[in-house]
Enzyme design. Structure first.
Site, PDB file in Angstrom:
ATOM      1  N   PRO A 109       0.823  -1.202   0.000  1.00 52.52           N
ATOM      2  CA  PRO A 109       0.000   0.000   0.000  1.00 52.52           C
ATOM      3  C   PRO A 109       0.863   1.260   0.000  1.00 52.52           C
ATOM      4  O   PRO A 109       1.861   1.334   0.700  1.00 52.52           O
ATOM      5  CB  PRO A 109      -0.800  -0.122   1.297  1.00 52.52           C
ATOM      6  CG  PRO A 109      -0.804  -1.574   1.601  1.00 52.52           C
ATOM      7  CD  PRO A 109       0.522  -2.084   1.124  1.00 52.52           C
ATOM      8  N   GLU A 110       0.481   2.233  -0.804  1.00 51.27           N
ATOM      9  CA  GLU A 110       1.186   3.508  -0.802  1.00 51.27           C
ATOM     10  C   GLU A 110       0.419   4.483   0.081  1.00 51.27           C
ATOM     11  O   GLU A 110      -0.633   4.165   0.637  1.00 51.27           O
ATOM     12  CB  GLU A 110       1.372   3.994  -2.241  1.00 51.27           C
ATOM     13  CG  GLU A 110       2.123   2.944  -3.071  1.00 51.27           C
ATOM     14  CD  GLU A 110       2.768   3.474  -4.343  1.00 51.27           C
ATOM     15  OE1 GLU A 110       3.131   4.668  -4.387  1.00 51.27           O
ATOM     16  OE2 GLU A 110       2.930   2.691  -5.289  1.00 51.27           O
ATOM     17  N   LYS A 164       3.459   5.275   5.148  1.00 52.12           N
ATOM     18  CA  LYS A 164       2.862   3.945   5.000  1.00 52.12           C
ATOM     19  C   LYS A 164       2.526   3.294   6.341  1.00 52.12           C
ATOM     20  O   LYS A 164       2.205   2.102   6.378  1.00 52.12           O
ATOM     21  CB  LYS A 164       3.822   3.047   4.210  1.00 52.12           C
ATOM     22  CG  LYS A 164       4.114   3.549   2.798  1.00 52.12           C
ATOM     23  CD  LYS A 164       5.080   2.626   2.082  1.00 52.12           C
ATOM     24  CE  LYS A 164       5.390   3.134   0.682  1.00 52.12           C
ATOM     25  NZ  LYS A 164       6.308   2.224  -0.035  1.00 52.12           N
ATOM     26  N   ARG A 202      13.009  -3.847  -6.728  1.00 49.99           N
ATOM     27  CA  ARG A 202      11.702  -3.336  -7.158  1.00 49.99           C
ATOM     28  C   ARG A 202      11.765  -2.971  -8.629  1.00 49.99           C
ATOM     29  O   ARG A 202      12.817  -2.589  -9.144  1.00 49.99           O
ATOM     30  CB  ARG A 202      11.283  -2.109  -6.324  1.00 49.99           C
ATOM     31  CG  ARG A 202      11.213  -2.352  -4.820  1.00 49.99           C
ATOM     32  CD  ARG A 202      10.188  -3.396  -4.425  1.00 49.99           C
ATOM     33  NE  ARG A 202       8.848  -3.039  -4.861  1.00 49.99           N
ATOM     34  CZ  ARG A 202       8.033  -2.219  -4.184  1.00 49.99           C
ATOM     35  NH1 ARG A 202       8.453  -1.638  -3.059  1.00 49.99           N
ATOM     36  NH2 ARG A 202       6.832  -1.949  -4.619  1.00 49.99           N
TER      37      ARG A 202
END
Length: 333
Positions: free
Chosen positions: A2-3, A52, A323
């Site tokens: 989640p951002e 976050k 990433r």
């Protein structure tokens, strides 16, 4: 993962449904049994998100810190109270060109069948799954059973008379004292929805401009700026036409400042719409499509091998610090 926009929306949900209520707490999985026993029966007094991470405060100066990480998620069930600042929104915050796109009476469902503008919307008995884009799983088969049965590995269940929240797979779930909360937040970079925006801009600019680290890594560093994840990182850099491999200290100061200002805008839009909307100048039809499908709401993210929407160059994807980084090698030279 989640951002920032999702975590702020989750915090708002807790504010509406748990703050001011006595909370029953348990750890069906057993991994947070001691902490749940301490929380059990206490009243939730406040909640806030920073980047976050979410901090849910209880009486006697006790705080639950939750960082969902890559695999964490909250499931909500029960009477989910409406937030008029979100549910009545028409998705136009920061999108001045969208005037005339009235979405209130004509809901737009995304790929998961969710209307993100009213995500966790009007009071209803339902089961809601909250991850990156706050997907709704629909009416539960057992919606007449209260409390709802535990499904799967639930680290923590928080329960009021009418609402349940189940936490699964978080990176962090711990109790903290006020001093520990302050120490945790002190390690985080500025969050536009928490910190003074101008002061945040100065902090962000100062840190970035002295770092030899590539700007593409700095934007993901939560000690530099809070809340930015893989999607927003790619989109912010493209919108700034900034090469992700440029060392922070070599990025022009005005570009660094514009990255911060753009993050302020995009985070506000994300909180309001429930989606990481990063494309501007959309006509009403294109805006509706963007709300309904991720493929129509991003410039470069998840578009590897497809032509750049601006120049036609093939979007590339690289592995950077484990990433995926998406960018246009022509527009972001």
């Amino acid at each position: 993962m989640p951002e920032g926009h999702s975590v702020h929306r989750i915090a708002r949900q807790f504010d509406r449904n748990f703050v001011g209520h006595a909370v029953a707490a348990s750890s069906p999985q057993g991994r947070f049994a001691e902490g749940a026993a301490v929380i059990d029966g206490r009243t939730a007094t406040a909640v806030r998100a920073v980047g976050k991470q979410m901090f849910l405060e209880f009486d006697d100066d006790l705080t639950l810190r939750v960082h969902l990480g890559l695999y964490g998620a909250w499931d909500f069930a029960g009477e989910i109270l409406v937030d008029p600042t979100i549910a009545s929104a028409n998705g136009r915050m920061g999108q001045t060109n969208q005037r005339g796109t009235d979405l209130a009476d004509d809901p737009i469902l995304d790929d998961a069948g969710e209307n993100s503008l009213t995500s966790i919307g009007a009071p209803r008995r339902t089961r809601v799954h909250v991850r990156m884009s706050e997907q709704t799983t629909g009416l539960a088969d057992d919606d007449d059973v209260w409390p709802p049965p535990v499904v799967g590995q639930v680290r923590l269940r928080l329960l009021t008379d009418s609402t349940a929240a189940d936490l699964r797979g978080p990176t962090a779930c711990e109790l903290q004292t006020p001093d520990e909360v302050a120490a945790t937040i002190a390690k985080l970079g500025p969050d536009p929805l928490v910190d003074d925006v101008s002061e945040g801009e100065e902090r962000f600019t100062t840190v970035v401009r002295r770092k030899p680290t590539p700007i593409g890594l700095l934007l993901m560093d939560q000690s530099v700026v809070s809340g930015i994840g893989n999607v927003y990182r790619a989109e912010l850099l493209f919108r700034a036409r900034q090469n992700p491999h440029t060392p922070g200290r070599d990025v022009p100061e005005e570009t660094v400042r514009e990255l911060w200002r753009d993050w302020v805008r995009l985070l506000a839009i994300g909180v309001e719409t429930g989606q990481m909307m990063t494309m501007d100048d959309l006509d009403p039809g294109a805006y509706r499509r963007a709300l309904a499908s991720r493929d129509d709401r991003h410039w470069v993210y998840h578009r590897a091998g497809l032509p750049c929407r601006i120049c036609g160059t093939e979007i590339v994807v690289e592995e950077v610090a484990t990433r995926k980084l998406y960018w246009c090698p022509n527009c972001q030279r």
